[in-house]
Design a protein around this motif. Structure first.
Motif, PDB file in Angstrom:
ATOM      1  N   GLN A   1      22.082 -18.407 -25.465  1.00 55.83           N
ATOM      2  CA  GLN A   1      22.635 -17.560 -24.420  1.00 55.83           C
ATOM      3  C   GLN A   1      21.698 -16.397 -24.097  1.00 55.83           C
ATOM      4  O   GLN A   1      21.492 -16.054 -22.933  1.00 55.83           O
ATOM      5  CB  GLN A   1      24.005 -17.020 -24.839  1.00 55.83           C
ATOM      6  CG  GLN A   1      24.684 -16.171 -23.758  1.00 55.83           C
ATOM      7  CD  GLN A   1      26.084 -15.734 -24.152  1.00 55.83           C
ATOM      8  OE1 GLN A   1      26.632 -16.194 -25.142  1.00 55.83           O
ATOM      9  NE2 GLN A   1      26.656 -14.841 -23.365  1.00 55.83           N
ATOM     10  N   THR A   2      21.109 -15.790 -25.145  1.00 62.01           N
ATOM     11  CA  THR A   2      20.134 -14.715 -24.924  1.00 62.01           C
ATOM     12  C   THR A   2      18.900 -15.245 -24.222  1.00 62.01           C
ATOM     13  O   THR A   2      18.365 -14.595 -23.310  1.00 62.01           O
ATOM     14  CB  THR A   2      19.745 -14.073 -26.266  1.00 62.01           C
ATOM     15  OG1 THR A   2      20.901 -13.503 -26.874  1.00 62.01           O
ATOM     16  CG2 THR A   2      18.696 -12.987 -26.066  1.00 62.01           C
ATOM     17  N   ASN A   3      18.448 -16.438 -24.598  1.00 60.98           N
ATOM     18  CA  ASN A   3      17.285 -17.041 -23.929  1.00 60.98           C
ATOM     19  C   ASN A   3      17.540 -17.212 -22.438  1.00 60.98           C
ATOM     20  O   ASN A   3      16.677 -16.918 -21.611  1.00 60.98           O
ATOM     21  CB  ASN A   3      16.959 -18.400 -24.558  1.00 60.98           C
ATOM     22  CG  ASN A   3      16.367 -18.273 -25.950  1.00 60.98           C
ATOM     23  OD1 ASN A   3      15.883 -17.211 -26.337  1.00 60.98           O
ATOM     24  ND2 ASN A   3      16.408 -19.353 -26.706  1.00 60.98           N
ATOM     25  N   ARG A   4      18.715 -17.697 -22.089  1.00 63.73           N
ATOM     26  CA  ARG A   4      19.038 -17.901 -20.678  1.00 63.73           C
ATOM     27  C   ARG A   4      19.086 -16.571 -19.925  1.00 63.73           C
ATOM     28  O   ARG A   4      18.597 -16.462 -18.799  1.00 63.73           O
ATOM     29  CB  ARG A   4      20.369 -18.648 -20.543  1.00 63.73           C
ATOM     30  CG  ARG A   4      20.327 -20.097 -21.015  1.00 63.73           C
ATOM     31  CD  ARG A   4      21.563 -20.845 -20.586  1.00 63.73           C
ATOM     32  NE  ARG A   4      22.757 -20.374 -21.279  1.00 63.73           N
ATOM     33  CZ  ARG A   4      23.211 -20.877 -22.419  1.00 63.73           C
ATOM     34  NH1 ARG A   4      22.543 -21.870 -23.016  1.00 63.73           N
ATOM     35  NH2 ARG A   4      24.310 -20.415 -22.985  1.00 63.73           N
ATOM     36  N   SER A   5      19.665 -15.571 -20.575  1.00 60.32           N
ATOM     37  CA  SER A   5      19.717 -14.250 -19.951  1.00 60.32           C
ATOM     38  C   SER A   5      18.321 -13.692 -19.739  1.00 60.32           C
ATOM     39  O   SER A   5      18.009 -13.139 -18.668  1.00 60.32           O
ATOM     40  CB  SER A   5      20.539 -13.292 -20.823  1.00 60.32           C
ATOM     41  OG  SER A   5      20.496 -11.974 -20.314  1.00 60.32           O
ATOM     42  N   PHE A   6      17.458 -13.832 -20.739  1.00 68.18           N
ATOM     43  CA  PHE A   6      16.091 -13.323 -20.629  1.00 68.18           C
ATOM     44  C   PHE A   6      15.308 -14.073 -19.548  1.00 68.18           C
ATOM     45  O   PHE A   6      14.490 -13.480 -18.835  1.00 68.18           O
ATOM     46  CB  PHE A   6      15.378 -13.420 -21.969  1.00 68.18           C
ATOM     47  CG  PHE A   6      15.793 -12.345 -22.958  1.00 68.18           C
ATOM     48  CD1 PHE A   6      16.759 -11.409 -22.632  1.00 68.18           C
ATOM     49  CD2 PHE A   6      15.207 -12.268 -24.217  1.00 68.18           C
ATOM     50  CE1 PHE A   6      17.141 -10.421 -23.527  1.00 68.18           C
ATOM     51  CE2 PHE A   6      15.574 -11.282 -25.124  1.00 68.18           C
ATOM     52  CZ  PHE A   6      16.545 -10.359 -24.774  1.00 68.18           C
ATOM     53  N   MET A   7      15.536 -15.379 -19.429  1.00 69.83           N
ATOM     54  CA  MET A   7      14.869 -16.149 -18.374  1.00 69.83           C
ATOM     55  C   MET A   7      15.244 -15.611 -16.998  1.00 69.83           C
ATOM     56  O   MET A   7      14.381 -15.429 -16.132  1.00 69.83           O
ATOM     57  CB  MET A   7      15.252 -17.627 -18.478  1.00 69.83           C
ATOM     58  CG  MET A   7      14.623 -18.371 -19.633  1.00 69.83           C
ATOM     59  SD  MET A   7      15.223 -20.084 -19.757  1.00 69.83           S
ATOM     60  CE  MET A   7      14.628 -20.768 -18.211  1.00 69.83           C
ATOM     61  N   ARG A   8      16.524 -15.349 -16.788  1.00 72.62           N
ATOM     62  CA  ARG A   8      16.974 -14.828 -15.491  1.00 72.62           C
ATOM     63  C   ARG A   8      16.400 -13.442 -15.223  1.00 72.62           C
ATOM     64  O   ARG A   8      15.976 -13.128 -14.097  1.00 72.62           O
ATOM     65  CB  ARG A   8      18.504 -14.792 -15.447  1.00 72.62           C
ATOM     66  CG  ARG A   8      19.155 -16.162 -15.373  1.00 72.62           C
ATOM     67  CD  ARG A   8      20.628 -16.057 -15.053  1.00 72.62           C
ATOM     68  NE  ARG A   8      21.386 -15.430 -16.144  1.00 72.62           N
ATOM     69  CZ  ARG A   8      21.998 -16.104 -17.111  1.00 72.62           C
ATOM     70  NH1 ARG A   8      21.936 -17.441 -17.138  1.00 72.62           N
ATOM     71  NH2 ARG A   8      22.669 -15.475 -18.055  1.00 72.62           N
ATOM     72  N   GLN A   9      16.383 -12.602 -16.245  1.00 67.36           N
ATOM     73  CA  GLN A   9      15.876 -11.239 -16.063  1.00 67.36           C
ATOM     74  C   GLN A   9      14.380 -11.223 -15.760  1.00 67.36           C
ATOM     75  O   GLN A   9      13.910 -10.480 -14.886  1.00 67.36           O
ATOM     76  CB  GLN A   9      16.172 -10.401 -17.305  1.00 67.36           C
ATOM     77  CG  GLN A   9      17.654 -10.141 -17.545  1.00 67.36           C
ATOM     78  CD  GLN A   9      17.885  -9.246 -18.746  1.00 67.36           C
ATOM     79  OE1 GLN A   9      17.348  -8.146 -18.819  1.00 67.36           O
ATOM     80  NE2 GLN A   9      18.688  -9.705 -19.695  1.00 67.36           N
ATOM     81  N   LEU A  10      13.625 -12.038 -16.485  1.00 63.58           N
ATOM     82  CA  LEU A  10      12.179 -12.069 -16.284  1.00 63.58           C
ATOM     83  C   LEU A  10      11.818 -12.581 -14.898  1.00 63.58           C
ATOM     84  O   LEU A  10      10.963 -12.013 -14.209  1.00 63.58           O
ATOM     85  CB  LEU A  10      11.519 -12.946 -17.352  1.00 63.58           C
ATOM     86  CG  LEU A  10      11.413 -12.347 -18.758  1.00 63.58           C
ATOM     87  CD1 LEU A  10      10.916 -13.394 -19.744  1.00 63.58           C
ATOM     88  CD2 LEU A  10      10.478 -11.139 -18.751  1.00 63.58           C
ATOM     89  N   THR A  11      12.452 -13.662 -14.488  1.00 61.24           N
ATOM     90  CA  THR A  11      12.129 -14.222 -13.178  1.00 61.24           C
ATOM     91  C   THR A  11      12.589 -13.290 -12.054  1.00 61.24           C
ATOM     92  O   THR A  11      11.928 -13.195 -11.018  1.00 61.24           O
ATOM     93  CB  THR A  11      12.755 -15.612 -13.005  1.00 61.24           C
ATOM     94  OG1 THR A  11      14.162 -15.556 -13.302  1.00 61.24           O
ATOM     95  CG2 THR A  11      12.107 -16.612 -13.935  1.00 61.24           C
TER      96      THR A  11
END
Length: 394
Positions: free
Chosen positions: A185-195
């Motif tokens: 879940q954190t990985n998905r959140s970080f992916m959205r934030q970075l992009t």
């Protein structure tokens, strides 16, 4: 910039030796944690060519400070928050960061905020702002202070430029991810934030050119972790660039067409020519010194891939474990971009680990982000939409 030497070193356990190039001896820059203080009326008489704010800085001591000119302090020093390394060209890097961050008209929650930049002389400080038309000496003051020179008219007083940045107490992406258990879940959140951050920067005509976990900071003041893309010392502001102001290839475009100097600049088709960045995250075309903003997409692909699968290497100089994918060749490892440059037909094995829970959608996205040909990669806005799709599907 971080560039590895021509000779690859034999390593074990994922260690690779790198050097930071640049003129002059390596130095360490301290990062201070400041507390903002209430500011009262300074009763300052403005000169028509000066900026509005003039104040004292309580943690700077000057034997030459005029007591009659003592003003209310705006900041107090709490502690040292960290240190970073930089080379002999640090004045140009600082000016590039100042130019990039102050060119942004709007804020973004995933881009570190430059609160203000102040020029200090004789114990007092003057707020600097990007493109202040009321101050004809604005850019000269910034440049001379960055280069350690003295301002004309003040021959006895050196000048200092201070960057007041948003404080990110959670450290960088390396420390945050590797100190915690894997969390999809954190990985998905970080992916959205970075992009989202990169899409914002590219929309504002800024190419970061040095995306890596070290330059992605974390804050948890809102409860959940928030990423902040930072360190714009190597960034390039492409707004206003035309056929007369490009770096080294004035009329060259990635689509092969000429460029009218009045055309809007598309950073995905505008070639840059300064080979800079950090080797493990550099796209193949950056190693050749001829690239566009799509190089940021490649770097982001390396970061996301390493974050999801926790692929790491040990930095030979700092001995730190860092997130980063690579290609192993016997006892040696080499950056993915360098390997693709040597063998453009090489197939990347994503995911790398047999027990990886990576979805097919993420796998396909990473392969597209890491395409050898930059034109085959999604641009930042397309990437943001695709990340939303694959993370929601998961």
């Amino acid at each position: 910039m971080d560039i590895c030497g021509n000779k690859r070193r034999k390593v074990s356990g994922g260690v690779r030796g790198c050097r930071r190039s640049g003129a002059g001896k390596m130095r360490r820059g301290a990062c201070k944690v400041l507390r903002s203080l209430a500011v009262h009326d300074n009763n300052h008489t403005k000169d028509e060519e000066e900026d509005d704010d003039c104040f004292s800085i309580s943690f700077l001591r000057s034997d030459r400070l005029d007591p009659a000119a003592a003003l209310s302090p705006r900041y107090s020093l709490l502690r040292e928050g960290g240190r970073g390394g930089y080379g002999g060209g640090d004045e140009e890097l600082a000016l590039a960061e100042f130019w990039a961050l102050t060119s942004l008209e709007n804020r973004h929650q995933n881009v570190v905020q430059l609160e203000e930049c102040v020029l200090q002389r004789n114990g007092l400080a003057q707020k600097m702002s990007h493109g202040n038309k009321r101050s004809k000496q604005y850019l000269r003051l910034v440049e001379t202070s960055l280069k350690g020179e003295r301002i004309l008219g003040y021959p006895e007083e050196p000048c200092y430029l201070w960057f007041i940045m948003e404080f990110c107490e959670g450290g960088d992406l390396n420390r945050y991810v590797l100190s915690r258990r894997p969390d999809p879940q954190t990985n998905r959140s970080f992916m959205r934030q970075l992009t989202s951050a990169v899409a914002f920067l590219h929309k504002n005509n800024i190419v970061h050119r040095d995306l890596k976990p070290d330059n992605i900071l974390i804050t948890q003041r809102s409860g959940s972790p928030v990423l902040k893309v930072a360190d714009f010392g190597l960034s390039k502001v492409c707004a206003g660039l035309n056929s007369k102001t490009s770096e080294e290839h004035p009329a060259a475009r990635a689509d092969g067409r000429g460029s009218d100097q009045n055309d809007f600049v598309n950073i995905n088709t505008f070639w840059l020519s300064s080979a800079c960045g950090s080797d493990f995250y550099m796209a193949p075309e950056v190693w050749e010194g001829h690239y566009t903003a799509k190089a940021d997409i490649f770097a982001l692909g390396i970061i996301i891939w390493a974050m999801i699968e926790r692929i790491t290497f040990i930095d030979a100089e700092s001995k730190r474990e860092l997130l980063g994918t690579y290609i192993r060749q016997g006892t040696e490892i080499m950056p993915v971009g360098e390997a693709l440059l040597e063998n453009p037909k090489m197939v990347l094995h994503i995911p790398q680990k047999a027990r990886s829970s990576m979805s097919e959608g993420v796998k396909k996205l990473l392969l597209d982000m890491l395409a050898v040909n930059p034109q085959d990669r999604p641009d930042a806005s397309q990437l943001e939409m695709r990340v939303d799709q694959v993370t929601c599907a998961a």
